[in-house]
Motif scaffolding. Structure first.
Motif, PDB file in Angstrom:
ATOM      1  N   PHE A   1       0.824  -1.201   0.000  1.00  0.00           N
ATOM      2  CA  PHE A   1       0.000   0.000   0.000  1.00  0.00           C
ATOM      3  C   PHE A   1       0.859   1.253   0.000  1.00  0.00           C
ATOM      4  CE2 PHE A   1      -2.855   3.261   1.563  1.00  0.00           C
ATOM      5  CZ  PHE A   1      -3.960   3.029   0.765  1.00  0.00           C
TER       6      PHE A   1
ATOM      7  N   PHE B   1       1.654   2.232  -3.353  1.00  0.00           N
ATOM      8  CA  PHE B   1       0.581   2.986  -4.015  1.00  0.00           C
ATOM      9  C   PHE B   1       0.660   4.468  -3.645  1.00  0.00           C
ATOM     10  CE2 PHE B   1      -3.596   4.948  -3.321  1.00  0.00           C
ATOM     11  CZ  PHE B   1      -4.023   5.060  -4.629  1.00  0.00           C
ATOM     12  N   VAL B   2       0.839   4.733  -2.344  1.00  0.00           N
ATOM     13  CA  VAL B   2       0.870   6.129  -1.898  1.00  0.00           C
ATOM     14  C   VAL B   2       2.043   6.863  -2.539  1.00  0.00           C
ATOM     15  CG1 VAL B   2       1.121   7.640   0.088  1.00  0.00           C
ATOM     16  CG2 VAL B   2      -0.305   5.621   0.247  1.00  0.00           C
TER      17      VAL B   2
ATOM     18  N   GLU C   1       1.469   7.566  -6.197  1.00  0.00           N
ATOM     19  CA  GLU C   1       0.603   8.709  -6.460  1.00  0.00           C
ATOM     20  C   GLU C   1       1.302  10.016  -6.127  1.00  0.00           C
ATOM     21  OE1 GLU C   1      -1.015   7.435  -8.627  1.00  0.00           O
ATOM     22  OE2 GLU C   1      -2.807   8.586  -8.200  1.00  0.00           O
TER      23      GLU C   1
ATOM     24  N   LEU D   1       1.544  12.685  -9.013  1.00  0.00           N
ATOM     25  CA  LEU D   1       0.951  14.022  -8.882  1.00  0.00           C
ATOM     26  C   LEU D   1       2.006  15.087  -9.131  1.00  0.00           C
ATOM     27  CD1 LEU D   1      -1.388  13.572  -5.802  1.00  0.00           C
ATOM     28  CD2 LEU D   1      -2.066  14.312  -8.066  1.00  0.00           C
TER      29      LEU D   1
ATOM     30  N   THR E   1      -3.911   7.812 -13.305  1.00  0.00           N
ATOM     31  CA  THR E   1      -4.841   7.534 -12.215  1.00  0.00           C
ATOM     32  C   THR E   1      -5.539   6.199 -12.420  1.00  0.00           C
ATOM     33  OG1 THR E   1      -5.182   9.896 -12.030  1.00  0.00           O
ATOM     34  CG2 THR E   1      -6.737   8.497 -10.892  1.00  0.00           C
ATOM     35  N   ILE E   2      -5.911   5.907 -13.664  1.00  0.00           N
ATOM     36  CA  ILE E   2      -6.535   4.605 -13.926  1.00  0.00           C
ATOM     37  C   ILE E   2      -5.545   3.494 -13.570  1.00  0.00           C
ATOM     38  CG2 ILE E   2      -7.403   3.077 -15.730  1.00  0.00           C
ATOM     39  CD1 ILE E   2      -8.583   5.483 -17.083  1.00  0.00           C
TER      40      ILE E   2
ATOM     41  N   THR F   1      -5.257   3.192  -9.824  1.00  0.00           N
ATOM     42  CA  THR F   1      -6.467   2.643  -9.216  1.00  0.00           C
ATOM     43  C   THR F   1      -6.563   1.138  -9.459  1.00  0.00           C
ATOM     44  OG1 THR F   1      -7.475   4.778  -9.648  1.00  0.00           O
ATOM     45  CG2 THR F   1      -8.934   3.021  -8.987  1.00  0.00           C
ATOM     46  N   PHE F   2      -6.177   0.710 -10.654  1.00  0.00           N
ATOM     47  CA  PHE F   2      -6.136  -0.733 -10.925  1.00  0.00           C
ATOM     48  C   PHE F   2      -5.203  -1.423  -9.931  1.00  0.00           C
ATOM     49  CE2 PHE F   2      -7.693  -2.093 -15.346  1.00  0.00           C
ATOM     50  CZ  PHE F   2      -8.812  -1.294 -15.219  1.00  0.00           C
TER      51      PHE F   2
ATOM     52  N   LEU G   1      -4.487  -0.408  -7.007  1.00  0.00           N
ATOM     53  CA  LEU G   1      -5.134  -0.368  -5.691  1.00  0.00           C
ATOM     54  C   LEU G   1      -6.162  -1.492  -5.558  1.00  0.00           C
ATOM     55  CD1 LEU G   1      -5.282   1.304  -3.118  1.00  0.00           C
ATOM     56  CD2 LEU G   1      -7.041   2.694  -4.175  1.00  0.00           C
ATOM     57  N   ILE G   2      -6.924  -1.738  -6.630  1.00  0.00           N
ATOM     58  CA  ILE G   2      -7.899  -2.834  -6.599  1.00  0.00           C
ATOM     59  C   ILE G   2      -7.168  -4.151  -6.376  1.00  0.00           C
ATOM     60  CG2 ILE G   2      -9.598  -4.121  -7.950  1.00  0.00           C
ATOM     61  CD1 ILE G   2     -10.168  -1.514  -9.461  1.00  0.00           C
TER      62      ILE G   2
ATOM     63  N   VAL H   1      -4.243  -4.707  -4.976  1.00  0.00           N
ATOM     64  CA  VAL H   1      -3.725  -4.800  -3.607  1.00  0.00           C
ATOM     65  C   VAL H   1      -4.874  -5.119  -2.648  1.00  0.00           C
ATOM     66  CG1 VAL H   1      -2.673  -3.495  -1.730  1.00  0.00           C
ATOM     67  CG2 VAL H   1      -1.769  -3.293  -4.019  1.00  0.00           C
ATOM     68  N   GLY H   2      -6.033  -4.488  -2.898  1.00  0.00           N
ATOM     69  CA  GLY H   2      -7.196  -4.744  -2.045  1.00  0.00           C
ATOM     70  C   GLY H   2      -7.595  -6.207  -2.078  1.00  0.00           C
TER      71      GLY H   2
ATOM     72  N   LEU I   1      -0.129  -6.528   4.074  1.00  0.00           N
ATOM     73  CA  LEU I   1       0.277  -5.645   2.981  1.00  0.00           C
ATOM     74  C   LEU I   1       1.773  -5.730   2.719  1.00  0.00           C
ATOM     75  CD1 LEU I   1      -1.850  -2.568   3.993  1.00  0.00           C
ATOM     76  CD2 LEU I   1      -2.127  -3.900   1.923  1.00  0.00           C
TER      77      LEU I   1
END
Lengths: 119, 506
Positions: free
Chosen positions: B135, B138-139, B142, B146, B172-173, B176-177, B179-180, B182-183, B192
């Motif tokens: 995770f 991911f942070v 981003e 950004l 971003t897509i 987000t993929f 992130l999904i 990892v979820g 994690l």
């Protein structure tokens, strides 16, 4: 019944697809960003769904409560971070769209491309 | 607790704390100096970590004193330091030599903010490379993206804005993929931490969500890494960004995404999903081959130098992926060596373009015609860097292509296809590099009566690039030769990185 029981996941999938469709199909940059926002919100729902434990309560330890079943707090914390990331992304995206409008006088993707090819 | 043991955290903390400081500094020179100092310091930390990994193997650091897997673990092995060297090195070289180029691309009052964004981007990219937590990746991804969007949007042209919004949506897509994915893995394992995931996945009986997670993560990161056919954001973003940003991003941004892809795949999935290696190779190898062919073909016909090199990058990402898709020791170490060598060659070439841009009206092929007479030293460096991109013996590019070819020869009939593709694309590279060289050395400037041209004809060194930029270009060019003649360091680092990943295979 099992299918209906998983309705959170169905909502996740449907929202995800609505968002992705808007991002791909809409030429208007505002609508694209709206789609992106929905797309990210779907993932928030996925994380919120997975932390729920059947019969679990809010994960706050209270005096006297033994054998209490709690929901998992970690995914909520994770998704809080992801929400912040999402907000920043959309905010930055909107700022760029404002600058695009100032520079091109339009926020329609196809019109911007026409303006670019004329150059 | 000595300072040395804190280095993994400092790698991220130094640029992170510099960012707000730079933003508060008024005056572009101070901001530039602070950002450059922080970047060079980060590079020194990366070197110290490389030495540490060389001695100790794997360095770990429990963030905030919480032991893994409960806290965030920073975990550094050979693969991580390879990335850190590329990232911090590219940032340092671009900042050190980019003062004039950036001052021309940006208004004076915006520069401190720009350097702050640069520091944040460096924070994110180094953060991805040090962390052992999915995770956290991911942070940091981003954070770096950004900041990267801001850097690209700082381009002088309004088309930088449209390039940015495209980059932002795609990025971003992709994130987000990821992130999904990892979820889904978290849902099945409850952890994690990469290393912990590997252990706990072995106990998971229902593999369907894991397979889905592997799909989401692979596609999301392939989008971030601009793997063909998900590369459409890349040429525009590289083209319209300020030149120094292109140097920085071209050298490391896509490679960091590839790193996460390989790390996740080998550590978490390869050992736990039956037949995953075949799926992984079957998915990535064709994309790599198509990317190499299409990227090279477009580069051959492209008339704008920055776009030409951007499409060449699409092809080079293909090389890295091709090596990685062999899934064996030789292939992986070839891929990692190429990550390093390509960053050297492509970063250097974009530096040269930045130098050209300071002295010409544009970067189309016809704009640089006959430039070798005005900028002999810069153009000579371009010859070396171009040779490295093509893979001529004696340059760094040759080493990685050699490794890639010898890895491909071990692969049987499919490997032969890879060999043919690599040879074809190298020929294409000869064509597009020669196209530039021909214009530089034999092209006739369109407007010969141009005052500047006639004035500089008398003293050919007058319109060379600024000294710092020229120095940066030559340091990178000589590094290309050095790592071509003495490849021991890169190859041994890549081999231990590859061995680190291979140890996770069943």
């Amino acid at each position: 019944m099992e299918i209906l029981g998983l309705y959170n996941y169905w909502v996740f999938v449907v929202l995800l697809m609505i968002g992705l469709y808007a991002v791909i199909a809409k030429p208007n940059l505002m609508k694209k960003l709206l789609g992106l926002s929905i797309f990210q919100a779907a993932v928030f729902l996925l994380y919120i769904t997975m932390d729920k434990v059947d019969g679990g309560t809010a994960p706050i330890i209270q005096p006297g409560a033994v054998d209490q079943l709690y929901s998992n707090p970690l995914p909520q914390v994770l998704i809080l971070t992801a929400i912040v990331v999402g907000i920043s992304t959309i905010a930055l995206g909107l700022a760029v769209v404002v600058r695009i409008f100032e520079a091109y006088g339009t926020i329609e993707d196809d019109e911007i491309q026409q303006a670019d090819t004329r150059e | 607790m000595s300072l040395t043991s804190q280095l993994p955290a400092l790698q991220v903390v130094v640029p992170m704390l510099t960012a707000p400081m730079v933003m508060l500094l008024r005056g572009s020179s101070l901001a530039w100096a602070a950002a450059t100092a922080a970047s060079v310091m980060a590079f020194c930390i990366a070197i110290a970590l490389t030495l540490g990994v060389h001695d100790a193997g794997v360095l770990t650091y429990a963030m905030g004193g919480w032991p893994a897997p409960f806290g965030i673990e920073l975990r550094i092995d050979a693969f991580n330091v390879l990335l850190l060297l590329i990232t911090t090195g590219a940032s340092s070289v671009a900042l050190l030599s980019g003062r004039f180029s950036l001052a021309r691309d940006l208004p004076e009052d915006r520069q401190p903010l720009f350097y702050a964004a640069w520091m944040v981007a460096l924070t994110g990219l180094s953060g991805i490379a040090v962390t052992g937590d999915a995770f956290n990746v991911f942070v940091f991804m981003e954070i770096s993206s950004l900041a990267g969007y801001i850097l690209v949007a700082a381009g002088p042209d309004r088309r930088a804005l449209t390039a940015t919004i495209k980059y932002l949506v795609m990025g971003t897509i992709g994130a987000t993929f990821y992130l999904i994915g990892v979820g889904l893995v978290y849902m099945m394992t409850g952890t994690l931490n990469f290393a912990d995931m590997e252990v706990r996945l072995a106990e998971v009986t229902d593999r369907a969500p894991i397979l889905l997670a592997a799909g989401f993560i692979t596609v999301g990161l392939a989008l971030k890494a601009a793997v063909f056919p998900l590369h459409f954001w890349l040429p525009n973003a590289y083209h319209h960004a300020p030149h120094m940003v292109t140097v920085f991003l071209a050298a490391c941004a896509t490679k960091v995404a590839l790193y996460v892809l390989l790390r996740f795949d080998f550590v978490v999935f390869q050992g736990n999903l039956v037949g995953h290696m075949a799926q992984y190779a079957g998915f990535l190898a064709p994309l790599a081959i198509l990317g190499i062919l299409v990227g090279s073909a477009i580069a051959v016909v492209e008339g704008h130098l920055k776009r030409l090199l951007a499409y060449s990058s699409v092809a080079q990402i293909g090389y890295i992926l091709l090596g990685a898709s062999f899934g064996d020791m030789a292939g992986l170490s070839a891929a990692f060596t190429h990550m390093f060598n390509h960053a050297l060659a492509k970063g250097g070439l974009f530096l040269v373009l930045a130098a050209f841009a300071l002295r010409t009206s544009g970067l189309r092929l016809r704009d640089v015609a006959g430039l070798a007479h005005r900028m002999p030293l810069t153009c000579a460096a371009l010859l070396i860097l171009g040779a490295s991109l093509v893979g001529i013996p004696g340059t760094a590019g040759f080493i990685s292509k050699w490794l890639l070819l010898s890895a491909a020869f071990q692969q049987g009939p499919l490997g032969m296809v890879a060999v043919v593709v690599v040879v074809l694309s190298s020929l294409a590279a000869v064509v597009y590099v020669w196209k530039i060289v021909e214009q530089l050395y034999f092209g006739e400037p369109e407007d010969v009566s141009d005052k500047a041209a006639t004035r500089t004809q008398a003293s050919p060194f007058k319109s060379e690039a600024p000294a710092m930029l020229l120095l940066g270009i030559w340091v990178v060019a000589l590094a290309n030769i050095y790592f071509g003649l003495f490849p021991g360091f890169t190859v041994s680092l890549s081999e231990s990185a590859a061995a680190g990943l291979m140890s996770h295979l069943p």
